[in-house]
Design a protein around this motif. Structure first.
Motif, PDB file in Angstrom:
ATOM      1  N   VAL A  86      27.371  24.484 -78.215  1.00 33.15           N
ATOM      2  CA  VAL A  86      27.126  25.887 -78.573  1.00 33.15           C
ATOM      3  C   VAL A  86      25.752  26.318 -78.053  1.00 33.15           C
ATOM      4  N   LEU A  87      24.733  25.451 -78.245  1.00 36.83           N
ATOM      5  CA  LEU A  87      23.388  25.756 -77.753  1.00 36.83           C
ATOM      6  C   LEU A  87      23.370  25.845 -76.230  1.00 36.83           C
ATOM      7  N   GLY A  88      24.005  24.871 -75.571  1.00 39.78           N
ATOM      8  CA  GLY A  88      24.038  24.863 -74.113  1.00 39.78           C
ATOM      9  C   GLY A  88      24.739  26.091 -73.556  1.00 39.78           C
ATOM     10  N   TRP A  89      25.829  26.460 -74.190  1.00 41.07           N
ATOM     11  CA  TRP A  89      26.578  27.650 -73.786  1.00 41.07           C
ATOM     12  C   TRP A  89      25.661  28.880 -73.835  1.00 41.07           C
ATOM     13  N   TYR A  90      24.863  28.950 -74.896  1.00 47.97           N
ATOM     14  CA  TYR A  90      23.925  30.077 -75.049  1.00 47.97           C
ATOM     15  C   TYR A  90      22.836  30.032 -73.974  1.00 47.97           C
ATOM     16  N   LEU A  91      22.223  28.864 -73.777  1.00 49.79           N
ATOM     17  CA  LEU A  91      21.127  28.749 -72.809  1.00 49.79           C
ATOM     18  C   LEU A  91      21.597  28.997 -71.376  1.00 49.79           C
ATOM     19  N   TRP A  92      22.760  28.455 -71.021  1.00 49.30           N
ATOM     20  CA  TRP A  92      23.266  28.622 -69.660  1.00 49.30           C
ATOM     21  C   TRP A  92      23.662  30.072 -69.375  1.00 49.30           C
ATOM     22  N   SER A  93      23.955  30.822 -70.418  1.00 48.73           N
ATOM     23  CA  SER A  93      24.378  32.213 -70.225  1.00 48.73           C
ATOM     24  C   SER A  93      23.185  33.167 -70.143  1.00 48.73           C
ATOM     25  N   LYS A  94      21.980  32.674 -70.491  1.00 50.75           N
ATOM     26  CA  LYS A  94      20.792  33.533 -70.484  1.00 50.75           C
ATOM     27  C   LYS A  94      20.318  33.811 -69.058  1.00 50.75           C
ATOM     28  N   THR A  95      19.930  35.048 -68.819  1.00 52.23           N
ATOM     29  CA  THR A  95      19.394  35.437 -67.512  1.00 52.23           C
ATOM     30  C   THR A  95      18.058  36.151 -67.705  1.00 52.23           C
ATOM     31  N   LYS A  96      17.257  36.115 -66.663  1.00 54.25           N
ATOM     32  CA  LYS A  96      15.957  36.786 -66.674  1.00 54.25           C
ATOM     33  C   LYS A  96      15.741  37.418 -65.312  1.00 54.25           C
ATOM     34  N   ASP A  97      15.640  38.731 -65.285  1.00 54.69           N
ATOM     35  CA  ASP A  97      15.512  39.476 -64.027  1.00 54.69           C
ATOM     36  C   ASP A  97      16.676  39.197 -63.083  1.00 54.69           C
ATOM     37  N   GLY A  98      17.864  39.076 -63.666  1.00 58.40           N
ATOM     38  CA  GLY A  98      19.070  38.882 -62.864  1.00 58.40           C
ATOM     39  C   GLY A  98      19.319  37.457 -62.416  1.00 58.40           C
ATOM     40  N   ALA A  99      18.443  36.521 -62.801  1.00 55.13           N
ATOM     41  CA  ALA A  99      18.609  35.116 -62.406  1.00 55.13           C
ATOM     42  C   ALA A  99      18.748  34.245 -63.646  1.00 55.13           C
ATOM     43  N   GLU A 100      19.285  33.044 -63.473  1.00 54.46           N
ATOM     44  CA  GLU A 100      19.440  32.121 -64.596  1.00 54.46           C
ATOM     45  C   GLU A 100      18.074  31.771 -65.177  1.00 54.46           C
ATOM     46  N   GLU A 101      17.965  31.859 -66.503  1.00 56.24           N
ATOM     47  CA  GLU A 101      16.690  31.541 -67.148  1.00 56.24           C
ATOM     48  C   GLU A 101      16.444  30.040 -67.170  1.00 56.24           C
ATOM     49  N   PHE A 102      17.544  29.269 -67.163  1.00 53.54           N
ATOM     50  CA  PHE A 102      17.432  27.816 -67.153  1.00 53.54           C
ATOM     51  C   PHE A 102      18.193  27.244 -65.953  1.00 53.54           C
ATOM     52  N   PRO A 103      17.614  27.331 -64.748  1.00 54.31           N
ATOM     53  CA  PRO A 103      18.279  26.762 -63.558  1.00 54.31           C
ATOM     54  C   PRO A 103      18.126  25.245 -63.531  1.00 54.31           C
ATOM     55  N   ILE A 104      18.832  24.585 -62.621  1.00 53.21           N
ATOM     56  CA  ILE A 104      18.708  23.130 -62.461  1.00 53.21           C
ATOM     57  C   ILE A 104      17.271  22.788 -62.092  1.00 53.21           C
ATOM     58  N   SER A 105      16.704  21.798 -62.784  1.00 52.75           N
ATOM     59  CA  SER A 105      15.321  21.392 -62.533  1.00 52.75           C
ATOM     60  C   SER A 105      15.137  19.942 -62.963  1.00 52.75           C
ATOM     61  N   THR A 106      13.937  19.433 -62.782  1.00 50.27           N
ATOM     62  CA  THR A 106      13.619  18.064 -63.205  1.00 50.27           C
ATOM     63  C   THR A 106      12.779  18.123 -64.475  1.00 50.27           C
ATOM     64  N   ILE A 107      12.731  17.015 -65.198  1.00 45.08           N
ATOM     65  CA  ILE A 107      11.987  17.006 -66.458  1.00 45.08           C
ATOM     66  C   ILE A 107      10.481  16.982 -66.195  1.00 45.08           C
ATOM     67  N   ASN A 108       9.734  17.574 -67.115  1.00 44.54           N
ATOM     68  CA  ASN A 108       8.282  17.493 -67.082  1.00 44.54           C
ATOM     69  C   ASN A 108       7.814  16.591 -68.223  1.00 44.54           C
ATOM     70  N   GLN A 109       6.519  16.508 -68.422  1.00 42.68           N
ATOM     71  CA  GLN A 109       5.985  15.604 -69.448  1.00 42.68           C
ATOM     72  C   GLN A 109       6.464  15.998 -70.848  1.00 42.68           C
TER      73      GLN A 109
END
Length: 204
Positions: free
Chosen positions: A76-99
Motif C-alpha cells: 500500500v505504501l509502495g503503491w502510494y510512493l510510486w504514484s507520486k509525481t513532482k513537476d510531472g516526473a516521478e518523485e521516487f525514481p530508480i536510484s541507489t541507496i545513500n548513507q
C-alpha cells in the motif's frame, strides 16, 4: 519424482492448494511488473500477500506470515510512493541507496530479526533449524520490500539472496508450489537487477 515433490499435498484441503496456486501466480506476475518498474507490481502483489497471510496462518508458519502481513502494508505504501509525481516526473525514481537509507535498512533488519525471534519463542516454535533460517529471510525480505517501495536498486540484491535461501526452505516446509515460485523469483530478481542497472546507467 512427482510423488517426491507433491506427496505432501495429498493431506492438504483442496481449497488451500487452490489458494496457494492463486497466490503463486499473482506473486510471479507482481515480480514481473517490478522488473519492468511498473506500478502494477503493488495491486497484483496485494492479492498474493493477502492470500499467503491466510495460508501461512493455517500452516502455523508465523515468521512467513509476518513477512506477508508486512508485504501487504508496504505494498500500500509502495503503491502510494510510486504514484507520486513532482513537476510531472516521478518523485521516487530508480536510484541507489545513500548513507541514510543504509542506516534505516540496518535498523529494519535488526528490529525485524529481534521481533521474529520473540514471536517464535512466544509460540514455542524455536525448536528447529528452519526457525533460524526463517528469521534471517524475514529480515532480508523486510529490508528488500522497504527498498523496493523507495525504488532503490539494491532491493534486488536482497531479493536474490532471500529468494535463493527460500527455495529449499519452502520445499522442506511442504509448500512445493511456493518453492517453485521462489525459483522463478530468484531468476526474475537477477533479471530485474540487470534491467534497473541499465536504466540507471542511461540516466547518469
Amino acid at each position: 519424482m512427482i510423488e517426491f515433490l507433491f506427496a505432501q499435498y495429498k493431506d492438504y484441503p483442496n481449497y488451500l492448494i487452490a489458494l496457494e496456486l492463486i497466490a503463486v501466480v499473482f506473486g510471479v506476475i507482481s515480480v514481473l511488473f517490478a522488473r519492468k518498474n511498473n506500478i502494477l507490481v503493488y495491486p497484483t502483489g496485494l492479492v498474493s500477500t493477502i492470500l499467503y497471510v491466510y495460508i501461512l496462518f493455517e500452516f502455523q508458519l508465523y515468521g512467513d506470515l509476518i513477512i506477508n502481513f508486512y508485504y501487504t502494508i508496504m505494498s500500500v505504501l509502495g503503491w502510494y510512493l510510486w504514484s507520486k509525481t513532482k513537476d510531472g516526473a516521478e518523485e521516487f525514481p530508480i536510484s541507489t541507496i545513500n548513507q541514510k537509507d543504509f542506516l534505516i535498512s540496518t535498523l529494519i533488519f535488526i528490529i525485524t530479526l529481534t521481533f521474529v525471534v520473540l514471536v517464535y519463542h512466544f509460540f514455542d516454535k524455536f525448536t528447529h533449524w528452519t526457525a533460524y533460517v526463517d528469521a534471517l529471510t524475514t529480515g532480508l525480505f523486510f529490508v528488500g520490500m522497504w527498498l523496493m517501495a523507495k525504488r532503490k536498486i539494491e532491493n534486488w540484491i536482497l531479493w536474490i539472496i532471500a529468494d535463493a535461501i527460500s527455495i529449499p526452505l519452502y520445499f522442506y516446509k511442504g509448500l512445493t508450489f511456493s518453492s517453485f515460485q521462489f525459483i522463478l523469483f530468484t531468476i526474475i530478481a537477477i533479471l530485474g537487477y540487470k534491467e534497473w542497472k541499465r536504466f540507471l546507467q542511461k540516466t547518469i
